[in-house]
Design a protein around this motif. Structure first.
Motif, PDB file in Angstrom:
ATOM      1  N   GLU A   1      -2.357  10.515  -1.596  1.00  0.00           N
ATOM      2  CA  GLU A   1      -2.401  10.068  -3.000  1.00  0.00           C
ATOM      3  C   GLU A   1      -2.433  11.264  -3.947  1.00  0.00           C
ATOM      4  O   GLU A   1      -1.783  11.254  -4.993  1.00  0.00           O
ATOM      5  CB  GLU A   1      -3.627   9.177  -3.233  1.00  0.00           C
ATOM      6  CG  GLU A   1      -3.497   7.809  -2.587  1.00  0.00           C
ATOM      7  CD  GLU A   1      -4.737   6.947  -2.836  1.00  0.00           C
ATOM      8  OE1 GLU A   1      -4.580   5.795  -3.259  1.00  0.00           O
ATOM      9  OE2 GLU A   1      -5.871   7.443  -2.606  1.00  0.00           O
TER      10      GLU A   1
ATOM     11  N   ILE B   1       7.948   9.093  -1.469  1.00  0.00           N
ATOM     12  CA  ILE B   1       6.758   8.751  -0.683  1.00  0.00           C
ATOM     13  C   ILE B   1       7.228   8.341   0.713  1.00  0.00           C
ATOM     14  O   ILE B   1       8.096   7.487   0.863  1.00  0.00           O
ATOM     15  CB  ILE B   1       5.979   7.590  -1.351  1.00  0.00           C
ATOM     16  CG1 ILE B   1       5.534   7.963  -2.773  1.00  0.00           C
ATOM     17  CG2 ILE B   1       4.783   7.193  -0.485  1.00  0.00           C
ATOM     18  CD1 ILE B   1       4.613   9.155  -2.887  1.00  0.00           C
TER      19      ILE B   1
ATOM     20  N   LEU C   1       2.077   2.920  -3.771  1.00  0.00           N
ATOM     21  CA  LEU C   1       1.965   4.279  -4.327  1.00  0.00           C
ATOM     22  C   LEU C   1       3.310   4.708  -4.930  1.00  0.00           C
ATOM     23  O   LEU C   1       3.355   5.298  -6.017  1.00  0.00           O
ATOM     24  CB  LEU C   1       1.537   5.255  -3.217  1.00  0.00           C
ATOM     25  CG  LEU C   1       1.243   6.700  -3.650  1.00  0.00           C
ATOM     26  CD1 LEU C   1       0.042   6.769  -4.602  1.00  0.00           C
ATOM     27  CD2 LEU C   1       0.984   7.588  -2.422  1.00  0.00           C
ATOM     28  N   ALA C   2       4.397   4.392  -4.235  1.00  0.00           N
ATOM     29  CA  ALA C   2       5.743   4.726  -4.736  1.00  0.00           C
ATOM     30  C   ALA C   2       6.010   3.978  -6.042  1.00  0.00           C
ATOM     31  O   ALA C   2       6.510   4.565  -7.012  1.00  0.00           O
ATOM     32  CB  ALA C   2       6.793   4.377  -3.690  1.00  0.00           C
TER      33      ALA C   2
ATOM     34  N   ALA D   1       1.015  13.087  -4.136  1.00  0.00           N
ATOM     35  CA  ALA D   1       2.126  12.324  -4.734  1.00  0.00           C
ATOM     36  C   ALA D   1       2.522  12.840  -6.119  1.00  0.00           C
ATOM     37  O   ALA D   1       3.678  12.712  -6.517  1.00  0.00           O
ATOM     38  CB  ALA D   1       1.773  10.845  -4.794  1.00  0.00           C
ATOM     39  N   ALA D   2       1.566  13.424  -6.831  1.00  0.00           N
ATOM     40  CA  ALA D   2       1.850  13.881  -8.198  1.00  0.00           C
ATOM     41  C   ALA D   2       2.210  15.366  -8.276  1.00  0.00           C
ATOM     42  O   ALA D   2       2.420  15.904  -9.360  1.00  0.00           O
ATOM     43  CB  ALA D   2       0.638  13.600  -9.089  1.00  0.00           C
TER      44      ALA D   2
ATOM     45  N   GLN E   1       3.852   2.861  -8.149  1.00  0.00           N
ATOM     46  CA  GLN E   1       2.962   3.417  -9.172  1.00  0.00           C
ATOM     47  C   GLN E   1       3.517   4.714  -9.755  1.00  0.00           C
ATOM     48  O   GLN E   1       3.438   4.949 -10.957  1.00  0.00           O
ATOM     49  CB  GLN E   1       1.596   3.647  -8.499  1.00  0.00           C
ATOM     50  CG  GLN E   1       0.494   4.200  -9.360  1.00  0.00           C
ATOM     51  CD  GLN E   1      -0.682   4.634  -8.464  1.00  0.00           C
ATOM     52  OE1 GLN E   1      -0.905   4.070  -7.381  1.00  0.00           O
ATOM     53  NE2 GLN E   1      -1.415   5.641  -8.900  1.00  0.00           N
ATOM     54  N   HIS E   2       4.109   5.564  -8.908  1.00  0.00           N
ATOM     55  CA  HIS E   2       4.658   6.844  -9.367  1.00  0.00           C
ATOM     56  C   HIS E   2       6.143   6.758  -9.716  1.00  0.00           C
ATOM     57  O   HIS E   2       6.755   7.780 -10.025  1.00  0.00           O
ATOM     58  CB  HIS E   2       4.457   7.924  -8.292  1.00  0.00           C
ATOM     59  CG  HIS E   2       3.034   8.384  -8.162  1.00  0.00           C
ATOM     60  ND1 HIS E   2       2.516   9.437  -8.887  1.00  0.00           N
ATOM     61  CD2 HIS E   2       2.013   7.911  -7.412  1.00  0.00           C
ATOM     62  CE1 HIS E   2       1.238   9.604  -8.570  1.00  0.00           C
ATOM     63  NE2 HIS E   2       0.904   8.694  -7.673  1.00  0.00           N
ATOM     64  N   GLU E   3       6.716   5.556  -9.609  1.00  0.00           N
ATOM     65  CA  GLU E   3       8.152   5.354  -9.839  1.00  0.00           C
ATOM     66  C   GLU E   3       8.986   6.313  -8.988  1.00  0.00           C
ATOM     67  O   GLU E   3       9.966   6.913  -9.449  1.00  0.00           O
ATOM     68  CB  GLU E   3       8.496   5.464 -11.330  1.00  0.00           C
ATOM     69  CG  GLU E   3       7.809   4.366 -12.133  1.00  0.00           C
ATOM     70  CD  GLU E   3       8.163   4.402 -13.620  1.00  0.00           C
ATOM     71  OE1 GLU E   3       8.853   5.348 -14.059  1.00  0.00           O
ATOM     72  OE2 GLU E   3       7.734   3.475 -14.323  1.00  0.00           O
ATOM     73  N   LEU E   4       8.569   6.456  -7.727  1.00  0.00           N
ATOM     74  CA  LEU E   4       9.300   7.284  -6.769  1.00  0.00           C
ATOM     75  C   LEU E   4       9.916   6.382  -5.699  1.00  0.00           C
ATOM     76  O   LEU E   4       9.398   5.301  -5.412  1.00  0.00           O
ATOM     77  CB  LEU E   4       8.339   8.267  -6.079  1.00  0.00           C
ATOM     78  CG  LEU E   4       7.794   9.429  -6.906  1.00  0.00           C
ATOM     79  CD1 LEU E   4       6.706  10.164  -6.125  1.00  0.00           C
ATOM     80  CD2 LEU E   4       8.917  10.382  -7.302  1.00  0.00           C
TER      81      LEU E   4
END
Ligand code: NI
Length: 257
Positions: free
Chosen positions: A79, A90, A117-118, A82-83, A120-123
């Protein structure tokens, strides 16, 4: 120019040769590649490699077969990573019924965490699928209900029906060395059906080198050219066209340039 969308150049196999492997990749026209983590420790190394080398990007995640042996804090590490700069995806995540290293419900829990998670991060997220097509589709359909999906079916070995539904859900389809093997005519037929703007190429190195360098170990990013050449033949376009289109697809998906 080629974009190898899935490598494990963080792994020990490359510790002694990584700089030469990366320079051979550049000489072969592989301008960009993603170093994909399978564990928290491996993912940290991928982020470090992305910081050190131009054209190297990172994906961070825990591959399903490694989850059972992971430490209690490893998900928090993912987590946090990720940033970080250079992180473009991800994964790798997914499900695996072939090996029995991680209980299946635990694999599903972590696949779900990676997708969230992806989102959330737009990945994009990177999906490993082995002997569990229906389980994967079911979770992708559920995730699509929550929001936009973007991701990669990595080293794809499913059939054209499976690929079409994945594309419909928002996914890209990436082919590795297996598509070049003599026995893989069905997979080449499937590759011919993928919308050209959703097609990607990868080595998945150090595993499974493509023909005609299948006997060479370890596989390395420079060899992605052979897989691209095979796909170009299957789709009846030139290698240059195939390379240009798949590179553009990867850049758009990962937000790189
Ligand atoms: Ni992989």
């Amino acid at each position: 120019m080629l974009f190898d969308t899935h490598t494990h150049i963080d792994q020990e196999e490359f510790d002694a040769s990584r700089d030469e492997v990366l320079s051979r990749a550049r000489e072969a026209g592989v301008a960009s590649l993603v170093a994909v983590g399978c564990t928290a420790q491996g993912s940290s190394k991928c982020v470090q490699l992305a910081a050190e080398h131009d054209g190297v990007y990172a994906a961070v995640g825990m591959q399903p077969n490694y989850i059972a042996e992971a430490g209690a804090d490893d998900w928090a590490v993912i987590e946090g990573l990720a940033a970080k700069p250079g992180v473009v995806a991800i994964g790798e995540t997914g499900l695996d019924r072939y090996w029995d290293y991680t209980p299946f419900d635990q694999q599903q829990d972590f696949f779900d965490r990676h997708i969230r998670l992806a989102q959330q991060h737009e990945l994009p997220f990177v999906v490993h699928m082995r002997d569990c097509d229906d389980d994967i589709l079911q979770m992708l359909r559920e995730a699509r209900q929550r929001g936009v999906l973007k991701g990669i079916m990595h080293s794809f070995t499913g059939d054209a029906t499976m690929a079409a539904e994945c594309v419909e859900l928002g996914m890209h389809i990436s082919f590795a060395g297996m598509v070049t093997f003599k026995k893989s005519q069905a997979l080449r037929d499937c590759a011919a059906t993928i919308p050209i703007d959703r097609l990607l190429v990868e080595t998945d190195c150090p595993y499974l080198s493509p023909e005609p360098v299948r006997s060479k170990r370890p596989n390395e990013p420079a060899f992605v050219r052979h897989t691209a050449a095979c796909l170009a033949e299957v789709r009846q376009v030139t290698l240059e066209e195939l390379a240009e289109q798949t590179t553009e697809n990867a850049r758009r998906l990962f937000g790189t340039h």
